[in-house]
Motif scaffolding. Structure first.
Motif, PDB file in Angstrom:
ATOM      1  N   MET A 165       0.830  -1.221   0.000  1.00 46.05           N
ATOM      2  CA  MET A 165       0.000   0.000   0.000  1.00 46.05           C
ATOM      3  C   MET A 165       0.861   1.267   0.000  1.00 46.05           C
ATOM      4  SD  MET A 165      -3.118   1.403   0.261  1.00 46.05           S
ATOM      5  CE  MET A 165      -4.095  -0.047   0.328  1.00 46.05           C
ATOM      6  N   ILE A 166       1.855   1.290   0.952  1.00 46.29           N
ATOM      7  CA  ILE A 166       2.804   2.422   0.980  1.00 46.29           C
ATOM      8  C   ILE A 166       4.228   1.857   1.017  1.00 46.29           C
ATOM      9  CG2 ILE A 166       3.603   4.485   2.234  1.00 46.29           C
ATOM     10  CD1 ILE A 166       0.837   4.586   3.584  1.00 46.29           C
ATOM     11  N   SER A 167       5.045   2.409   0.131  1.00 41.92           N
ATOM     12  CA  SER A 167       6.446   1.982   0.144  1.00 41.92           C
ATOM     13  C   SER A 167       7.334   3.224   0.107  1.00 41.92           C
ATOM     14  CB  SER A 167       6.729   1.092  -1.082  1.00 41.92           C
ATOM     15  OG  SER A 167       8.109   0.831  -1.145  1.00 41.92           O
ATOM     16  N   VAL A 168       8.103   3.413   1.167  1.00 41.70           N
ATOM     17  CA  VAL A 168       8.969   4.599   1.267  1.00 41.70           C
ATOM     18  C   VAL A 168      10.425   4.132   1.245  1.00 41.70           C
ATOM     19  CG1 VAL A 168       9.618   6.553   2.734  1.00 41.70           C
ATOM     20  CG2 VAL A 168       7.233   5.825   2.634  1.00 41.70           C
ATOM     21  N   LYS A 169      11.196   4.724   0.343  1.00 47.82           N
ATOM     22  CA  LYS A 169      12.608   4.313   0.261  1.00 47.82           C
ATOM     23  C   LYS A 169      13.524   5.524   0.363  1.00 47.82           C
ATOM     24  CE  LYS A 169      11.614   0.287  -2.512  1.00 47.82           C
ATOM     25  NZ  LYS A 169      11.314  -0.140  -3.863  1.00 47.82           N
ATOM     26  N   ASN A 170      14.424   5.441   1.324  1.00 50.45           N
ATOM     27  CA  ASN A 170      15.474   6.453   1.519  1.00 50.45           C
ATOM     28  C   ASN A 170      14.917   7.890   1.477  1.00 50.45           C
ATOM     29  OD1 ASN A 170      18.083   7.325   1.986  1.00 50.45           O
ATOM     30  ND2 ASN A 170      18.548   7.520  -0.208  1.00 50.45           N
ATOM     31  N   LEU A 171      13.853   8.101   2.222  1.00 50.03           N
ATOM     32  CA  LEU A 171      13.166   9.408   2.194  1.00 50.03           C
ATOM     33  C   LEU A 171      13.983  10.465   2.939  1.00 50.03           C
ATOM     34  CD1 LEU A 171      10.490  10.757   1.225  1.00 50.03           C
ATOM     35  CD2 LEU A 171       9.613  10.342   3.517  1.00 50.03           C
ATOM     36  N   LEU A 172      14.184  11.584   2.234  1.00 46.96           N
ATOM     37  CA  LEU A 172      14.941  12.699   2.829  1.00 46.96           C
ATOM     38  C   LEU A 172      14.088  13.953   2.826  1.00 46.96           C
ATOM     39  CD1 LEU A 172      18.223  12.219   0.745  1.00 46.96           C
ATOM     40  CD2 LEU A 172      17.870  11.474   3.102  1.00 46.96           C
ATOM     41  N   LYS A 173      14.201  14.715   3.885  1.00 41.64           N
ATOM     42  CA  LYS A 173      13.547  16.032   3.896  1.00 41.64           C
ATOM     43  C   LYS A 173      14.436  16.996   4.654  1.00 41.64           C
ATOM     44  CE  LYS A 173      10.433  19.184   3.277  1.00 41.64           C
ATOM     45  NZ  LYS A 173      10.079  19.687   1.943  1.00 41.64           N
ATOM     46  N   PRO A 183       9.050  15.807  -0.667  1.00 40.66           N
ATOM     47  CA  PRO A 183      10.324  15.422  -0.028  1.00 40.66           C
ATOM     48  C   PRO A 183      11.524  15.984  -0.793  1.00 40.66           C
ATOM     49  CG  PRO A 183       9.348  13.557  -1.194  1.00 40.66           C
ATOM     50  CD  PRO A 183       8.364  14.674  -1.280  1.00 40.66           C
ATOM     51  N   THR A 184      12.651  16.060  -0.102  1.00 40.39           N
ATOM     52  CA  THR A 184      13.874  16.537  -0.744  1.00 40.39           C
ATOM     53  C   THR A 184      14.499  15.420  -1.580  1.00 40.39           C
ATOM     54  OG1 THR A 184      14.194  17.835   1.260  1.00 40.39           O
ATOM     55  CG2 THR A 184      16.039  17.772  -0.251  1.00 40.39           C
ATOM     56  N   GLY A 185      14.313  14.190  -1.129  1.00 40.73           N
ATOM     57  CA  GLY A 185      14.858  13.067  -1.881  1.00 40.73           C
ATOM     58  C   GLY A 185      14.181  11.773  -1.489  1.00 40.73           C
ATOM     59  N   GLY A 186      14.497  10.709  -2.207  1.00 39.78           N
ATOM     60  CA  GLY A 186      13.898   9.406  -1.897  1.00 39.78           C
ATOM     61  C   GLY A 186      12.685   9.136  -2.762  1.00 39.78           C
ATOM     62  N   GLU A 187      12.011   8.029  -2.439  1.00 42.07           N
ATOM     63  CA  GLU A 187      10.907   7.590  -3.299  1.00 42.07           C
ATOM     64  C   GLU A 187       9.711   7.184  -2.431  1.00 42.07           C
ATOM     65  OE1 GLU A 187      11.368   4.797  -7.023  1.00 42.07           O
ATOM     66  OE2 GLU A 187      10.970   3.566  -5.243  1.00 42.07           O
ATOM     67  N   ILE A 188       8.545   7.601  -2.865  1.00 40.81           N
ATOM     68  CA  ILE A 188       7.317   7.189  -2.168  1.00 40.81           C
ATOM     69  C   ILE A 188       6.396   6.542  -3.197  1.00 40.81           C
ATOM     70  CG2 ILE A 188       5.305   7.936  -0.824  1.00 40.81           C
ATOM     71  CD1 ILE A 188       6.976  10.411   0.019  1.00 40.81           C
ATOM     72  N   ILE A 189       6.036   5.298  -2.956  1.00 41.13           N
ATOM     73  CA  ILE A 189       5.076   4.607  -3.819  1.00 41.13           C
ATOM     74  C   ILE A 189       3.791   4.480  -3.006  1.00 41.13           C
ATOM     75  CG2 ILE A 189       4.591   2.551  -5.206  1.00 41.13           C
ATOM     76  CD1 ILE A 189       7.177   3.802  -6.116  1.00 41.13           C
ATOM     77  N   LEU A 190       2.745   5.066  -3.531  1.00 42.22           N
ATOM     78  CA  LEU A 190       1.476   5.088  -2.791  1.00 42.22           C
ATOM     79  C   LEU A 190       0.439   4.354  -3.632  1.00 42.22           C
ATOM     80  CD1 LEU A 190       1.054   6.573  -0.108  1.00 42.22           C
ATOM     81  CD2 LEU A 190      -0.002   8.430  -1.370  1.00 42.22           C
ATOM     82  N   ASP A 191      -0.034   3.245  -3.089  1.00 45.66           N
ATOM     83  CA  ASP A 191      -1.029   2.446  -3.805  1.00 45.66           C
ATOM     84  C   ASP A 191      -0.545   2.137  -5.232  1.00 45.66           C
ATOM     85  OD1 ASP A 191      -3.370   1.028  -3.914  1.00 45.66           O
ATOM     86  OD2 ASP A 191      -4.515   2.708  -4.771  1.00 45.66           O
ATOM     87  N   GLY A 192       0.727   1.852  -5.335  1.00 45.50           N
ATOM     88  CA  GLY A 192       1.290   1.450  -6.623  1.00 45.50           C
ATOM     89  C   GLY A 192       1.764   2.589  -7.505  1.00 45.50           C
ATOM     90  N   ILE A 193       1.637   3.806  -7.035  1.00 40.85           N
ATOM     91  CA  ILE A 193       2.021   4.943  -7.882  1.00 40.85           C
ATOM     92  C   ILE A 193       3.184   5.700  -7.241  1.00 40.85           C
ATOM     93  CG2 ILE A 193       1.249   7.142  -8.876  1.00 40.85           C
ATOM     94  CD1 ILE A 193      -1.599   5.987  -8.768  1.00 40.85           C
ATOM     95  N   ASN A 194       4.212   5.928  -8.032  1.00 44.56           N
ATOM     96  CA  ASN A 194       5.309   6.768  -7.556  1.00 44.56           C
ATOM     97  C   ASN A 194       4.804   8.215  -7.586  1.00 44.56           C
ATOM     98  OD1 ASN A 194       7.587   8.298  -7.173  1.00 44.56           O
ATOM     99  ND2 ASN A 194       8.895   6.934  -8.387  1.00 44.56           N
ATOM    100  N   ILE A 195       4.674   8.800  -6.430  1.00 44.72           N
ATOM    101  CA  ILE A 195       3.991  10.103  -6.386  1.00 44.72           C
ATOM    102  C   ILE A 195       4.786  11.207  -7.074  1.00 44.72           C
ATOM    103  CG2 ILE A 195       2.656   9.558  -4.318  1.00 44.72           C
ATOM    104  CD1 ILE A 195       4.559  11.334  -2.732  1.00 44.72           C
TER     105      ILE A 195
END
Lengths: 224, 431
Positions: free
Chosen positions: A1-9, A57-69
């Motif tokens: 459902m939610i996938s957060v990778k190396n999220l930077l802010k 975010p400043t960096g990283g990846e957020i996949i929300l319900d299958g979509i890279n936001i």
């Protein structure tokens, strides 16, 4: 459902850069009730704002319900917030001129539902949160606990895939806080995915998983 | 993944929903706003609209009042005068009989004019080193019934009485020939002092001089009337020694029930071949050029004042919407956060601007047409050359109404847009 990778802010002022999130990795499965805990300044709310698309975010990846936001335009993000996500804010965030019923109706009207349909659904969700009898009251005529329950009603009226809650009990007394958290528990039991930021352990125990943040990093997780 | 994204695109927000939510938010905000503040904003909009319509309307109305008086008391709908360089209108009898038979003509007056000098104190002047009390004028011979039917002249007698066909030796003097009526202007041209009904005056035309008793004083807003002296037609011909009986002016009025326009009447006279005998003009064509110039200048002045009003209105709306949007920035952020389209929020503010401007404008229209125009018609402004009325043609008024709406829409949209486009999270957190 939610996938957060190396999220930077990192927040930037004129000369100062303040990193708040320093590489967060997080997976949330559908139907989970996840709590984000940590001390003040740990980055709990900031994490939730990034994941829920209220901030970039400043960096990283957020996949929300299958979509890279990152691939979404501003309008698509707004659409996604309207159709797929629900929000409960710390200070209720109800529109003061609107009654409880109208506050719950607003996202539904924006989705294209008629006034009658939206009104009917709003009454159903107000009934779920036990406030149907206060449907015509303005926020100023409701107690803090009641306002937060109306906020929950607004957040769930359109059956969002994910419900985000930022310290939903922080401004409430223990009785009202308990009522709100029990509402969340009930929603979770019906399969609602919930991401809740809290600093109160007694409410965090209702979550089936808790992640702890410290200095912008996840330092541990507990699973019920 | 793709399935979800395509679902997203399918459910793209429709304009109708944007408008519906914008309307919903605007109505709720107006309902929830402070009543006194709303009243004050609507009141300002109403004053702005009145400023737009009434100031220029009165300025133009002063001239329109003059034109109206000119038409009613002097020219009628069509006037025939002597051709430049000629002394009289030739074929007067044919013109008169043609006009008399013309369908649609309600009344007409044939006027005979001569330059004259009136002397007032010739009986009481003992010291001949003192200048005589004289005034130069045009003496007009009229058929009293004809003239009265055309211009209602007897209603403008302010002292004494109107002339009577059964009497002889009486004169009606225009008020502007008397110092007490033309004080101020009287310094610029010779006027008579101390002449009252019952006094005798000496009237000289060419080599002929006769004495007349002043029967009355005539005061109208039309200089061509109030600067003249009137005699019965019979007395005029006793005084004037000129060959023939040709006239100098024909004023013709069309019946209000007739569909004939002044231009058609003029064309009929021209087609009858009378353009060679006299100068044929409609009332509009006969308006003195200086009045047209003043009208243009007043219209310009009215527009300048109106433009200032429009700027004030737009600034007012800008400030109102800006303050409203700034104080509600948090809620705007929350609405954006829960997925309300930015356009819907902006439209809610534009609708509020339209509400303030349209309600103010409608009140203004009501005041103009129901109160002010009837008031000025019954209580015209007393102006030296006219009875000033309020002129507000419906098409001009509606144009100004929509101009006010347009300006307020822009003035409402700009601040709303500025606040709405701010970062959502910053708005929610009040940063």
């Amino acid at each position: 459902m939610i996938s957060v990778k190396n999220l930077l802010k990192t927040y930037k002022t004129k000369d100062i850069e303040t990193p708040v999130l320093r590489g967060i990795d997080l997976e949330v499965k559908a139907g989970e009730f996840i709590g984000i805990m940590g001390k003040s300044g740990a980055g709990k709310s900031t994490l939730m704002y990034q994941v829920s698309m209220l901030d970039n975010p400043t960096g990283g990846e957020i996949i929300l319900d299958g979509i890279n936001i990152e691939s979404l335009s501003m309008e698509e993000r707004t659409q996604m917030r309207l159709f797929e996500l629900g929000y409960v804010f710390q200070d209720y965030a109800l529109i003061p001129e609107l009654s409880a019923r109208e506050n719950a109706m607003i996202p539904l009207l924006m989705q294209g539902k008629t006034f009658i349909e939206a009104g009917k659904i709003a009454e159903e969700v107000l009934s779920k949160v036990g406030l149907l009898h206060r449907k015509d009251n303005k926020p100023s005529q409701l107690s803090g606990g009641e306002q937060q329950r109306v906020a929950v009603a607004r957040a769930i009226a359109h059956n969002p895939k994910i419900l985000f809650a930022d310290e939903p009990t922080a401004n409430l007394d223990s009785v009202s806080g308990q009522a709100v958290i029990e509402l969340f528990e009930e929603l979770h039991k019906k399969g609602q995915t919930i991401v809740m930021v809290t600093h109160e352990p007694e409410y965090a125990q209702y979550c089936n998983r808790i992640v702890y943040l410290e200095d912008g990093k996840i330092v541990r997780e507990t699973v019920k | 993944m793709e399935a979800t994204k395509s679902t997203n695109k399918k459910s793209k927000t429709k304009w109708v929903d944007v408008l519906r939510v914008g309307w919903f938010l605007a109505v709720r905000q107006i309902k929830g706003s402070n009543k006194s503040t709303t009243f004050l904003i609507v009141f300002i909009m109403m004053l702005t609209f009145l400023n737009l319509v009434v100031v220029s309307g009165i300025l133009i109305g002063l001239i329109e009042g003059g034109n109206k008086a000119n038409k009613e008391q002097y020219t009628g709908d069509v006037i025939v005068t002597t051709i430049t360089g000629e002394k009289e209108i030739t074929r007067t009898n044919e013109i008169e009989s043609t006009i008399a038979k013309m369908p649609g003509v309600e009344s007409f007056s044939v006027r005979y004019l001569e330059s004259a000098q009136i002397e007032a104190n010739y009986k009481t002047r003992r010291d001949f080193s003192v200048l005589p009390d004289v005034a130069g004028t045009q003496v007009v011979g009229i058929n009293l019934d004809q003239e009265n039917k055309l211009s209602n002249i007897s209603n403008f007698v302010v002292e004494g009485e109107f002339l009577d066909e059964s009497e002889s030796g009486y004169i009606l003097i225009g008020a502007n020939l008397l110092y007490r009526y033309s004080a101020g202007f009287g310094d610029f041209f010779a006027s008579l002092d101390g002449v009252y009904p019952g006094d005798e005056v000496k009237v000289t035309v060419g080599n002929n001089t006769k004495t007349f008793v002043v029967k009355g004083i005539l005061d109208t807003k039309v200089d061509q009337v109030s600067l003249r002296a009137f005699l019965t037609k019979a007395d005029f011909w006793r005084l004037v020694d000129r060959p023939g009986v040709n006239a100098n002016e024909f004023a013709v009025r069309i019946s209000s029930s007739s569909s004939m326009s002044p231009d058609e009447l003029k064309a009929n006279l021209v087609n009858a071949g009378f353009a060679k005998d006299g100068r044929i003009q409609t009332a509009t064509e006969a308006i003195p050029e200086f009045l047209n110039q003043i009208r243009i200048a007043f219209a310009l002045l009215g527009n300048v004042i109106g433009s200032v009003g429009i700027i004030v209105a737009s600034i007012t709306i800008f400030i109102v919407i800006f303050i409203n949007a700034v104080t509600r920035r948090k809620y705007i952020g929350i609405m954006k956060g829960i997925g309300i389209n930015e356009k819907a929020i902006e439209i809610s503010y534009v609708i509020q601007s339209i509400f303030y401007a349209s309600i103010g404008g409608l009140f203004g229209i009501f005041i103009v047409y129901v109160l002010l125009i009837p008031f000025f018609l019954s209580h015209p402004l007393d102006f030296p050359f006219s009875d000033g009325i309020l002129v507000a043609p419906v098409n001009t008024t509606m144009f100004r109404f929509f101009l006010l709406l347009l300006v307020t829409i822009i003035a409402g949209y700009i601040p709303a847009r500025n606040i709405v486009k701010k970062n959502t999270l910053d708005s929610i957190l009040g940063r």
